[in-house]
Scaffold this active site. Structure first.
Site, PDB file in Angstrom:
ATOM      1  N   ARG A 170      56.385  32.912  66.526  1.00 33.34           N
ATOM      2  CA  ARG A 170      57.286  31.808  66.888  1.00 33.34           C
ATOM      3  C   ARG A 170      58.483  31.691  65.960  1.00 33.34           C
ATOM      4  O   ARG A 170      59.428  30.961  66.245  1.00 33.34           O
ATOM      5  CB  ARG A 170      56.536  30.473  67.014  1.00 33.34           C
ATOM      6  N   PRO A 180      38.281  35.692  53.999  1.00 33.18           N
ATOM      7  CA  PRO A 180      38.234  34.363  53.366  1.00 33.18           C
ATOM      8  C   PRO A 180      38.613  34.424  51.894  1.00 33.18           C
ATOM      9  O   PRO A 180      38.921  33.407  51.288  1.00 33.18           O
ATOM     10  CB  PRO A 180      36.781  33.921  53.536  1.00 33.18           C
TER      11      PRO A 180
HETATM   12  C1  LIG Z   1      31.495  35.996  58.382  1.00 35.14           C
HETATM   13  S1  LIG Z   1      32.992  36.535  57.699  1.00 35.14           S
HETATM   14  C2  LIG Z   1      32.470  37.251  56.183  1.00 35.14           C
HETATM   15  C3  LIG Z   1      32.392  36.274  55.099  1.00 35.14           C
HETATM   16  C4  LIG Z   1      32.003  36.883  53.763  1.00 35.14           C
HETATM   17  N1  LIG Z   1      30.614  37.181  53.723  1.00 35.14           N
HETATM   18  C5  LIG Z   1      32.342  35.887  52.660  1.00 35.14           C
HETATM   19  O1  LIG Z   1      31.513  35.044  52.357  1.00 35.14           O
HETATM   20  O2  LIG Z   1      33.481  35.930  52.180  1.00 35.14           O
HETATM   21  C6  LIG Z   1      33.415  37.923  58.671  1.00 35.14           C
HETATM   22  C7  LIG Z   1      34.891  38.229  58.742  1.00 35.14           C
HETATM   23  O3  LIG Z   1      35.565  37.145  59.337  1.00 35.14           O
HETATM   24  C8  LIG Z   1      36.876  37.078  58.855  1.00 35.14           C
HETATM   25  N2  LIG Z   1      37.100  35.730  58.303  1.00 35.14           N
HETATM   26  C9  LIG Z   1      36.183  34.737  58.178  1.00 35.14           C
HETATM   27  N3  LIG Z   1      36.717  33.623  57.683  1.00 35.14           N
HETATM   28  C10 LIG Z   1      38.012  33.874  57.470  1.00 35.14           C
HETATM   29  C11 LIG Z   1      39.099  33.104  56.967  1.00 35.14           C
HETATM   30  N4  LIG Z   1      38.960  31.861  56.550  1.00 35.14           N
HETATM   31  N5  LIG Z   1      40.334  33.694  56.922  1.00 35.14           N
HETATM   32  C12 LIG Z   1      40.503  34.987  57.302  1.00 35.14           C
HETATM   33  N6  LIG Z   1      39.501  35.762  57.774  1.00 35.14           N
HETATM   34  C13 LIG Z   1      38.273  35.218  57.865  1.00 35.14           C
HETATM   35  C14 LIG Z   1      37.031  38.183  57.844  1.00 35.14           C
HETATM   36  O4  LIG Z   1      37.654  39.282  58.486  1.00 35.14           O
HETATM   37  C15 LIG Z   1      35.604  38.490  57.464  1.00 35.14           C
HETATM   38  O5  LIG Z   1      35.456  39.805  57.011  1.00 35.14           O
END
Ligand SMILES: C[S@@+](CC[C@H](N)C(=O)[O-])C[C@H]1O[C@@H](n2cnc3c(N)ncnc32)[C@H](O)[C@@H]1O
Length: 431
Positions: A153, A89
């Site tokens: 795609r 994120p």
């Molecule tokens: C629950 S999330 C961790 C969030 C982290 N504690 C934070 O607040 O930034 C677990 C994993 O989901 C993935 N993830 C969650 N949201 C994402 C997003 N918007 N884009 C890309 N990967 C995401 C990432 O690989 C991340 O390490």
């Protein structure tokens, strides 16, 4: 062919998205491949532990660095030069331009986090981080699938209709126009008359207008980015500073299909150098393995750079200052690599139609969003050989004049191609 490797502790999550429709067919056709790697296979303890509690306390668990780093290292060793991406994120926002950029890669490794995320030190093992949006998902698997789908795609041949990705929302920075199918009237709602008219020009301009209207109403933020693909006066052009062009006299076909070396001509050198200068290219390579022709090329260039011509005509001097003579295409590639620090993307231009051609609009967009340098290859004689086509990253669609006669001189073709790819106003009309 784009080779994806996904590092995930939940490989079965990918079965369904990869097992249907477009992504399934893309794999069957050999246009993409997806390998799933489980970091648990890189653990050393009995419980195959991939997570641990966070230092400093706090909620949840964090993915341990060792199994992820070991998995990434192992995958990298097995591939050539993959680009490693952590879905996060906190990453750069993944949008259509990013999808275009990644579709130019040969190998992508997507690392999926879970729990509260990955140990910060894992980031030392990746090239970049990408986010799919400003919300938190439970893991990187869904984002990885989004990336695979959006990138796949764009690979020529993945969609049945090669033109369709260009018409999708976002490709030119705008939302797509409304679509209708049969019946002509549904519960009192009629299909707009223009779409039934058969008048393609009217249809095109209606679609463009609707695209603009919808984007203005729903996503005005995109208009700023699209700039003036919307406002004619301001058509954003790709930056030409990373674009090089090469005129190949070998290996090319003669009219019987034999591989030959063609003669260098004074006019080609002059005119392509002038076009290259006009459109802001970095260099123009004249490629011939024949020593006598190299000498002749150098003499032509020197006459206008240093000799009588330099004083007589300054503008010609500026244009010819871009010209370099090279033995082979590899020498030209090496020269670009030396200058930019990375190999250029090779773009073959060809008068021959065929499979996997990239449209001018798509290449123009790639030039805008891809940081790598590009080397445009022009063939002499009856065109570049299949061997050169196979070596290229992109084959540009032929220029169509709307007749059966398709024998532009290479210097005319060069000027048209440069204008469509890098020109300001006229490019918009052509695309
Ligand atoms: C629950 S999330 C961790 C969030 C982290 N504690 C934070 O607040 O930034 C677990 C994993 O989901 C993935 N993830 C969650 N949201 C994402 C997003 N918007 N884009 C890309 N990967 C995401 C990432 O690989 C991340 O390490």
């Amino acid at each position: 062919m784009l080779d994806f490797t996904v590092i995930t502790i939940f490989p079965p999550m990918f079965d369904s998205p990869l097992g249907h429709s477009i992504l399934k067919k893309a794999q069957e056709k050999g246009l993409i491949s997806v390998r799933l790697v489980d970091p648990r296979d890189y653990t050393t303890d009995k419980h195959r532990t991939v997570d641990d509690s966070p230092y400093g306390g706090g909620q949840g668990m964090v993915m341990k660095p060792e199994p992820l780093a070991a998995a990434i290292e192992d995958v990298k060793e097995k591939l050539n030069r993959p680009r490693v991406i952590l879905l996060s994120p906190q990453g750069k926002l993944f949008d259509q331009a990013e999808a275009q950029r990644l579709s130019q890669e040969k190998e992508l490794v997507l690392v999926c986090g879970r729990y509260e995320g990955v140990d910060e030190r894992v980031k030392e093992f990746v090239d970049e981080e990408l986010s799919v949006g400003d919300y938190t998902l439970s893991g990187g698997e869904l984002p990885a699938m989004v990336v695979i789908d959006a990138v796949a795609r764009l690979i020529p041949g993945v969609l049945g209709n090669l033109k369709s990705p260009e018409e999708d929302s976002f490709t030119d920075g705008l939302l797509e126009y409304p679509q209708y199918t049969r019946p002509e009237e549904f519960r009192g709602m009629k299909v707009p008359e223009v779409l039934l008219s058969g008048d393609h020009e009217r249809i095109q301009s209606w679609r463009r207008e609707m695209s603009l209207k919808i984007t203005r109403e729903r996503r005005p933020d995109l208009l700023g980015k699209a700039g003036a693909r919307v406002e004619k006066k301001n058509t954003p052009r790709p930056t030409p500073a990373r674009v090089y062009i090469a005129l190949l006299h070998h290996p090319v076909y003669d009219k019987n299909g034999a591989v030959v070396t063609t003669a260098v001509t004074n006019m080609d050198i002059h005119d392509i150098a002038r076009a290259a200068k006009t459109y802001g290219l970095k260099k123009f390579y004249v490629v011939t393995p024949v020593k006598a022709l190299q000498k002749l090329s150098l003499k032509i260039i020197a006459h206008w750079e240093e000799g009588y011509g330099a004083e007589y005509n300054h503008t010609r001097k500026e244009a010819l200052a871009l010209a370099r003579v090279k033995d082979t295409l590899d020498d030209a590639i090496l020269d670009v690599e030396r200058e930019c620090g990375v190999k250029p993307k090779l773009v073959v231009t060809s008068a021959r139609a065929g499979k996997n051609r990239t449209s001018f609009a798509a290449l123009r967009n790639m030039l805008r969003v891809t940081p790598a340098p590009f080397l445009l290859l022009l063939g002499t004689g009856w065109g570049l050989t299949e061997e050169i086509l196979a070596q290229s990253d992109t084959i540009l669609e032929p220029i169509e004049g709307g007749t059966n006669y398709n024998h532009l001189s290479v210097r005319s073709a060069a000027a048209i191609i440069l204008d469509r790819l890098l020109g300001t106003e006229s490019a918009k009309e052509n695309l």
